[in-house]
Design an enzyme around this catalytic site. Structure first.
Site, PDB file in Angstrom:
ATOM      1  N   ALA A   1       0.852  -1.194   0.000  1.00 52.84           N
ATOM      2  CA  ALA A   1       0.000   0.000   0.000  1.00 52.84           C
ATOM      3  C   ALA A   1       0.883   1.238   0.000  1.00 52.84           C
ATOM      4  CB  ALA A   1      -0.933   0.001   1.210  1.00 52.84           C
TER       5      ALA A   1
ATOM      6  N   GLU B   1       5.624  11.484   0.156  1.00 54.12           N
ATOM      7  CA  GLU B   1       4.382  12.204   0.486  1.00 54.12           C
ATOM      8  C   GLU B   1       3.471  12.334  -0.739  1.00 54.12           C
ATOM      9  OE1 GLU B   1       4.141  15.238   3.382  1.00 54.12           O
ATOM     10  OE2 GLU B   1       5.986  14.604   4.360  1.00 54.12           O
TER      11      GLU B   1
ATOM     12  N   GLN C   1      25.570  20.013 -14.467  1.00 52.65           N
ATOM     13  CA  GLN C   1      26.042  20.306 -15.820  1.00 52.65           C
ATOM     14  C   GLN C   1      26.964  21.528 -15.849  1.00 52.65           C
ATOM     15  OE1 GLN C   1      25.308  18.259 -18.284  1.00 52.65           O
ATOM     16  NE2 GLN C   1      26.287  19.362 -19.961  1.00 52.65           N
TER      17      GLN C   1
ATOM     18  N   GLY D   1      32.666  18.040 -15.529  1.00 56.14           N
ATOM     19  CA  GLY D   1      33.184  16.841 -14.879  1.00 56.14           C
ATOM     20  C   GLY D   1      33.244  16.974 -13.367  1.00 56.14           C
TER      21      GLY D   1
ATOM     22  N   THR E   1      10.375   7.331   7.688  1.00 53.76           N
ATOM     23  CA  THR E   1      11.466   8.267   7.940  1.00 53.76           C
ATOM     24  C   THR E   1      11.807   8.319   9.425  1.00 53.76           C
ATOM     25  OG1 THR E   1      10.895   9.625   6.039  1.00 53.76           O
ATOM     26  CG2 THR E   1      12.143  10.694   7.778  1.00 53.76           C
TER      27      THR E   1
ATOM     28  N   ARG F   1      35.401  29.946 -12.394  1.00 54.15           N
ATOM     29  CA  ARG F   1      35.918  29.005 -13.389  1.00 54.15           C
ATOM     30  C   ARG F   1      36.283  29.730 -14.685  1.00 54.15           C
ATOM     31  NH1 ARG F   1      38.525  24.370 -14.785  1.00 54.15           N
ATOM     32  NH2 ARG F   1      37.497  23.254 -16.491  1.00 54.15           N
TER      33      ARG F   1
END
Length: 383
Positions: free
Chosen positions: A132, A366, A339, A343, A160, A270
């Site tokens: 169920a 839920e 993404q 890497g 949980t 970066r």
């Protein structure tokens, strides 16, 4: 009505700042370890408990902070931004205690809510079973009256914080011929005879929050531990989810915000082709979509939180919509964030792969997002 209706009240902004300070200092540093080792982040729990963010929704009359539904959502959002696993402390406590707040007699509230408010006990919600899941009304756990006791037998799955929690809201069949109207709610303690737990599930995400089966083997509990009248349990379970789907939406928003925040810092630093990748339009378009969809999800969630606080009749629709939209958004944002790091995003040296894995569960628990769409469609068709 003035435009201030669309601005977060100052006290809610203050809550956000307070939770963020605690989480940046004392929760975020333990998030990776909880994930890597699949162990409950006790240090994070202690920090939340010390600041009264472990169960902020419990009313003042039971020793709680008395946070409204929006403030509670903001707490869960901010904890999830740092550590999705840790956000299942306030979220799980609200899920487990909501049936009491909605339907229990005052004797149960006075006995079981203050220990949660003090951080001495956690609460778990036991609805799902091996056979169920989405069809919760098809549960097989039974509760039979025996004098001044109820005797429970059955298995609950996907619970949980099972094994950690002291208290369990358990849904069981009391009239097998009445389907959903034959289900009742009960309060079971971890120390009750016949209560035991399965091995922790090996999960994709939220690894530091234990998920286990709960076994009830001739578990005898006093008759006064029924929550509400016999046969009203399923209605209580569904009303509970109307309110707590807002908290799952908030959790999803928090995970997504954490991913966006990290991504923004990364793309500024970066360098490729001699300049920060943040200067490339392709990157900027991804960031714009992330920010736009996140804010749309947040506004929908906060609107649903307001309806939860006022217990408005269209909460069922808004709770489902917020949960569905926010969790789909979180999955998309975390995937895009991976993404953006290329890497590096795929490695555990950076937090985004964890956030992506954690986001996935918000589309499932839920009520799956397919179920949320069924709920929304029925409400729309009913006018």
């Amino acid at each position: 009505m003035g435009f201030e209706a669309y601005q977060l009240p100052e006290e809610h902004t203050a809550v956000r700042e307070a939770v963020r300070a605690v989480c940046d200092a004392k929760v975020a540093p333990h998030a990776a370890t909880a994930d890597e080792t699949a162990t409950f982040p006790q240090t994070s729990y202690d920090a939340l408990r010390a600041a009264d963010f472990h169960a902020p929704h419990i009313p003042v009359e039971y020793g709680g902070a008395g946070a409204d539904a929006l403030a509670t959502a903001i707490v869960i959002e901010e904890v999830a931004r740092a550590c999705a696993t840790s956000s299942l402390v306030p979220a799980g406590n609200k899920l487990g205690t909501m049936p009491l707040l909605l339907a229990a007699g005052d004797h149960l509230k006075q006995r079981y809510l203050p220990p949660v408010a003090r951080g001495e006990a956690m609460f778990s919600y036991c609805l799902s079973e091996p056979e169920a899941g989405s069809d919760a009304a098809g549960m097989r756990t039974r509760a039979e009256r025996d004098g001044d006791h109820w005797v429970l037998n059955g298995v609950k799955r996907w619970i949980t914080n099972a094994g950690l929690s002291d208290y369990y809201t358990v849904f069981a069949v009391t009239d097998p011929n009445a389907r959903s109207r034959g289900i009742s709610a009960f309060l079971v303690e971890r120390s009750d005879p016949g209560v035991s737990f399965g091995a922790p599930e090996k999960k994709l995400g939220i690894k530091g929050s234990p998920t286990r089966e709960v076994y009830l083997d001739n578990t005898r509990i006093p008759a006064d531990r029924i929550i509400g009248a016999p046969g009203t349990g399923f209605a209580t379970a569904m009303r509970t989810l109307d309110h707590t789907r807002v908290t799952i939406a908030a959790q999803a928003i928090g995970i997504a915000q954490g991913a966006l925040d990290f991504s923004l810092g990364y793309v500024r630093d970066r360098q490729q082709f001699g300049r920060p990748i943040a200067e490339f339009q392709g990157i900027q378009f991804i960031l714009a979509d992330m920010g736009m969809s996140l804010e749309a999800a947040r506004q929908l969630t906060y609107a649903a939180a307001g309806k939860s606080e006022r217990d408005e009749p269209d909460l069922t629709y808004f709770g489902a919509a917020a949960k569905c939209f926010a969790s789909d958004t979180a999955m998309r944002i975390t995937t895009d964030a991976v993404q953006l790091l290329g890497g590096y995003g795929y490695t555990r040296d950076f937090p985004l792969e964890r956030m992506m894995r954690d986001a996935k569960i918000t589309q499932i628990y839920e009520g799956t997002n397919q179920v949320q769409r069924v709920v929304m469609a029925r409400r729309l068709l009913a006018g």
